[in-house]
Design a protein around this motif. Structure first.
Motif, PDB file in Angstrom:
ATOM      1  N   ALA A  65     -38.778  82.463  89.464  1.00 31.93           N
ATOM      2  CA  ALA A  65     -38.214  83.748  89.041  1.00 31.93           C
ATOM      3  C   ALA A  65     -36.761  83.855  89.470  1.00 31.93           C
ATOM      4  O   ALA A  65     -35.897  84.280  88.706  1.00 31.93           O
ATOM      5  N   VAL A  77     -33.346  84.397  87.243  1.00 29.17           N
ATOM      6  CA  VAL A  77     -32.319  85.423  87.486  1.00 29.17           C
ATOM      7  C   VAL A  77     -30.948  84.770  87.560  1.00 29.17           C
ATOM      8  O   VAL A  77     -29.968  85.250  86.988  1.00 29.17           O
ATOM      9  N   LEU A 127     -29.711  91.020  94.460  1.00 32.49           N
ATOM     10  CA  LEU A 127     -30.653  90.559  95.481  1.00 32.49           C
ATOM     11  C   LEU A 127     -30.703  89.037  95.520  1.00 32.49           C
ATOM     12  O   LEU A 127     -30.695  88.423  96.578  1.00 32.49           O
ATOM     13  N   VAL A 128     -30.746  88.421  94.353  1.00 33.52           N
ATOM     14  CA  VAL A 128     -30.924  86.971  94.289  1.00 33.52           C
ATOM     15  C   VAL A 128     -29.606  86.235  94.535  1.00 33.52           C
ATOM     16  O   VAL A 128     -29.562  85.249  95.275  1.00 33.52           O
ATOM     17  N   VAL A 161     -31.730  93.346  90.934  1.00 32.76           N
ATOM     18  CA  VAL A 161     -32.364  92.039  91.100  1.00 32.76           C
ATOM     19  C   VAL A 161     -31.303  90.950  91.169  1.00 32.76           C
ATOM     20  O   VAL A 161     -31.362  90.043  92.005  1.00 32.76           O
ATOM     21  N   GLN A 162     -30.287  91.069  90.321  1.00 35.04           N
ATOM     22  CA  GLN A 162     -29.231  90.054  90.320  1.00 35.04           C
ATOM     23  C   GLN A 162     -28.469  90.066  91.643  1.00 35.04           C
ATOM     24  O   GLN A 162     -28.151  89.009  92.187  1.00 35.04           O
ATOM     25  N   LEU A 179     -39.276  90.215  90.097  1.00 33.21           N
ATOM     26  CA  LEU A 179     -37.991  89.518  89.953  1.00 33.21           C
ATOM     27  C   LEU A 179     -37.875  88.909  88.562  1.00 33.21           C
ATOM     28  O   LEU A 179     -36.822  88.975  87.922  1.00 33.21           O
ATOM     29  N   ASP A 180     -38.987  88.320  88.090  1.00 31.60           N
ATOM     30  CA  ASP A 180     -38.957  87.656  86.803  1.00 31.60           C
ATOM     31  C   ASP A 180     -38.730  88.650  85.668  1.00 31.60           C
ATOM     32  O   ASP A 180     -37.937  88.410  84.766  1.00 31.60           O
ATOM     33  N   ARG A 210     -35.158  90.683  85.558  1.00 31.39           N
ATOM     34  CA  ARG A 210     -34.034  89.775  85.784  1.00 31.39           C
ATOM     35  C   ARG A 210     -32.734  90.315  85.202  1.00 31.39           C
ATOM     36  O   ARG A 210     -31.664  89.909  85.598  1.00 31.39           O
ATOM     37  N   ASN A 211     -32.830  91.231  84.245  1.00 35.29           N
ATOM     38  CA  ASN A 211     -31.610  91.758  83.630  1.00 35.29           C
ATOM     39  C   ASN A 211     -31.054  92.976  84.357  1.00 35.29           C
ATOM     40  O   ASN A 211     -30.016  93.499  83.971  1.00 35.29           O
ATOM     41  N   VAL A 242     -27.509  85.455  85.397  1.00 35.18           N
ATOM     42  CA  VAL A 242     -26.231  85.834  86.005  1.00 35.18           C
ATOM     43  C   VAL A 242     -25.137  84.861  85.587  1.00 35.18           C
ATOM     44  O   VAL A 242     -24.032  85.260  85.223  1.00 35.18           O
ATOM     45  N   TYR A 248     -40.588  97.031  95.442  1.00 33.80           N
ATOM     46  CA  TYR A 248     -40.125  95.770  96.015  1.00 33.80           C
ATOM     47  C   TYR A 248     -39.620  95.978  97.430  1.00 33.80           C
ATOM     48  O   TYR A 248     -39.958  95.234  98.350  1.00 33.80           O
ATOM     49  N   ARG A 258     -44.277  90.686  93.675  1.00 33.12           N
ATOM     50  CA  ARG A 258     -42.831  90.661  93.904  1.00 33.12           C
ATOM     51  C   ARG A 258     -42.159  89.577  93.071  1.00 33.12           C
ATOM     52  O   ARG A 258     -41.087  89.792  92.503  1.00 33.12           O
ATOM     53  N   ALA A 259     -42.824  88.399  92.972  1.00 34.14           N
ATOM     54  CA  ALA A 259     -42.259  87.337  92.132  1.00 34.14           C
ATOM     55  C   ALA A 259     -42.205  87.794  90.678  1.00 34.14           C
ATOM     56  O   ALA A 259     -41.221  87.556  89.964  1.00 34.14           O
TER      57      ALA A 259
END
Lengths: 253, 228, 62
Positions: free
Chosen positions: C44, C48, A243-244, A240-241, A231-232, A235-236, C52, A17, A227-228
């Protein structure tokens, strides 16, 4: 030793990523530049073909679309094989990302081929060997996408699709050769005179531009889709958390 | 010991599948009824003129036989999956490869072979010239064996899914195309009194390739379908 | 420039509709792919965020 560290690095979704993120701007810029530049060059600057007239300008998108669609299937098969042999999760994500892109490009190749055929051959559709092969490639893509959607379990879907894609890749040379042979039996004499030989070398240069532009576009879109998917799927995970939802600590780079 | 074990394993699986099919009956008769019915639709759809039917007969017979074989493939592993025999097959210490070949050959004996034996009758109904009958039977017998192996890959991939039928045809039909091309071309060549052995030889090549490679894909696909 | 005027360029000796249609569809399909990639990324990210939020809600209760 270093091969294996590279391999493991590539297998890590997080590393991929971050690495692909650095690559994206260059891919996007270069592919758009080559595609748009090649299109303008092919549309406006190159003289018309003396037999086909101006309709030959369609090949500047038709040929790249069909070539990249074919290459995309082989890339998908390699990703599928990597996923099956080394259980690399990232390869499954790449494989899933390629299917819709390849199907779209195959559709584009079929449509532009048909529209090119109308002024050139006087008919929308000819069961020509190459067009028929592209049609079959389109069917193969549709089959892979249908199989992927049928599974509820993501891992099973990825593995089943990998098997199907590899079976398809083994079959593609046989299918192409069979269709070629079939066409040679039934070839109508009236359309034989139009071939690549009538294309002047100066007309090939814009084609090189749009062809490489299309390959880069494919790489760009493939990275975006992958990349999408990363992320999907991840997600755990913490990275990633972060990042988003914004970085809560300094550790992420 | 090992080779005797493998051949007796193949024979045992073959015998089990064939006797199960003999008891039920519908497994081998349904594709045949489908073959007859769909072939009877064509004169109704395109008109009864014998010359026109004769010209189209090789293509029609091959396409319909291909569809019949495709519909039959869905059941290759279905019964074994439902009653968990398949899971036992995968867990047992017996090698999977020969068992898969035996199951596929059993499927061919129950679908492809009867189709090819019945095909001259439908050839007569569609006014296929007598010269084409031998090539029709030979190409169908050989070609349907290839179709069985390819179809078994699709069946193994979709056996764990509830709605497998239509999906199976979507993923398998494109792979059938080379067999269709050479099969129907053999019949056409025989009708026109041309050489048709080259086409049959190509079908033979496809058969050997399928025999060598398809079981690998089938074994992999079965493991995925059972594991999920 | 191969063509003499903009009108000539658009008409392409009668082949204009075919050529322009192809280039238009290509632009739409390639643009559609980029748009689909964006849509997937957004959904996506949404997933996420849901994870969270759920995690924060459960730790907050404790």
């Amino acid at each position: 030793m270093s091969i294996w560290t590279t391999f493991h690095k590539w297998g890590s979704p997080r590393w991929f990523y971050q690495f692909s993120g650095r690559l994206l701007p260059y891919l996007a810029g270069l592919s758009l530049l080559l595609l748009i530049g090649g299109a303008v060059w092919g549309l406006a600057l190159v003289p018309a073909d003396y037999k086909q007239g101006n309709s030959f300008r369609i090949i500047y998108i038709h040929v790249p679309a069909s070539a990249v669609a074919m290459g995309a299937y082989m890339t998908m098969a390699i990703a599928g094989a990597i996923h099956l042999i080394w259980r690399m999760k990232l390869a499954a994500m790449v494989m899933k990302a390629i299917a819709p892109i390849g199907a779209s490009l195959t559709f584009l190749a079929l449509l532009t081929g048909a529209v090119w055929g109308k002024p050139t051959w006087g008919t929308w559709w000819v069961w020509d060997a190459r067009i028929t092969s592209v049609l079959i490639l389109f069917f193969l893509y549709l089959g892979v996408m249908a199989l992927h959607q049928a599974f509820d379990n993501r891992d099973a879907a990825a593995k089943a699709c990998a098997v199907l894609v590899i079976v398809g890749a083994v079959n593609i040379p046989i299918i192409y050769w069979s269709v070629e042979w079939w066409y040679s039996l039934h070839q109508p004499a009236s359309i034989r005179f139009i071939g690549e030989s009538t294309i002047h070398p100066s007309m090939l240069r814009p084609l090189m531009a749009t062809l490489s532009g299309m390959y880069l576009f494919f790489a760009w879109a493939m990275l975006l889709f992958t990349r999408a998917e990363i992320l999907d799927r991840e997600r755990n995970t913490r990275w990633v958390q972060d990042l988003v939802c914004g970085v809560q600590e300094q550790g992420v780079k | 010991m090992a080779s005797a074990g493998v051949s007796s394993l193949v024979v045992a699986v073959l015998r089990r599948d064939l006797s199960a099919a003999a008891r039920r009956g519908s497994e081998w008769s349904n594709p045949l009824v489908f073959f007859i019915m769909v072939c009877a639709l064509f004169p109704l759809g395109i008109g009864p003129q014998p010359e026109r039917l004769a010209e189209l007969a090789p293509g029609i017979l091959w396409v319909v036989a291909l569809l019949a074989s495709l519909l039959a493939s869905d059941s290759v592993f279905r019964g074994d999956y439902d009653d968990a025999t398949l899971e036992q097959m995968l867990l047992s210490h017996q090698p999977l490869y020969p068992q898969v070949i035996a199951k596929t050959i059993a499927h061919w004996l129950l679908s492809g072979l009867p189709l090819s034996l019945l095909s001259p009758l439908l050839g007569v109904l569609l006014h296929l010239p007598m010269a084409g009958m031998g090539a029709l039977m030979a190409s169908l017998a050989l070609g349907s064996a290839v179709l069985s192996f390819i179809g078994a890959i699709g069946a193994a991939l979709t056996v764990g899914l509830r709605k497998g039928g239509l999906l199976l045809s979507l993923i398998i039909l494109p792979l059938y195309i080379p067999v269709l091309i050479f099969g129907s071309s053999a019949v056409k060549a025989a009708v026109e009194a041309g050489p048709y052995l080259p086409q049959l030889a190509m079908l033979g090549v496809f058969f050997l390739l399928a025999l060598a490679l398809a079981p690998l894909a089938i074994c992999g696909a079965l493991r995925i379908s059972v594991d999920q | 420039m191969y063509f003499d005027s903009l009108g000539d360029f658009l008409a392409m000796d009668g082949h204009g509709p075919y050529v322009w249609f192809c280039y238009g569809v290509t632009a739409v399909v390639l643009g559609g792919l980029l748009w689909e990639a964006r849509r997937r990324r957004q959904s996506a990210e949404q997933a996420v965020r849901t994870v969270v939020r759920r995690k924060q809600a459960s730790t907050g209760k404790e």
